[in-house]
Design a protein around this motif. Structure first.
Motif: not given
Length: 136
Positions: A30-32, A52-56, A45-49
């Motif tokens: 979903s993050s991808m 990470t939010n979606i994955t967690l 960096v914004q995409g990584l944050v």
């Protein structure tokens, strides 16, 4: 190890680990897609944050479903659709807490609880698994 190798209420740690792993994979996928199609103009960096939010979140939903379903099965001593409804409802309520919305929590509780109960009904009634090769 498959999820249904052990009866419900047994091997709760293994089942919770498996549902957490499935949630993590769904979260990463979903993050991808979110980054590619919705958040395409973000910095890395914004995409990584955001990823990470979606994955967690998805990993937590998988863990809550697995733990709740197994704990309810162990407490009730029954292998039934109600255990899965309660697990799905708890998962939906967690989404409501995350979004700070009673409507989201109630709606997802009803939706995910019903979906999980229907899935368990299919398992108990030996409905064909859509992910297996057909047997002719």
């Amino acid at each position: 190890m498959g999820y249904f190798d052990e009866p419900d209420g047994k091997d709760c740690l293994g089942k919770t680990t498996l549902t957490t792993q499935v949630g993590t994979v769904i979260g990463l996928t979903s993050s991808m897609y979110a980054f590619l199609f919705k958040y395409g103009r973000m910095t890395a960096v914004q995409g990584l944050v955001q990823g990470t939010n979606i994955t967690l979140t998805m990993a937590a939903l998988g863990a809550v479903f697995g733990a709740t379903t197994c704990a309810v099965s162990a407490a009730r001593g029954k292998d039934s659709r109600l255990n899965y409804f309660i697990g799905g409802c708890t998962t939906g309520a967690l989404l409501g807490v995350k979004t700070h919305s009673y409507a989201m929590g109630f709606g997802m509780c009803a939706g995910l609880g019903s979906l999980a109960a229907i899935y368990k009904h299919g398992v108990l009634e030996d409905w064909p698994n859509m992910f297996e090769e057909p047997k002719y």
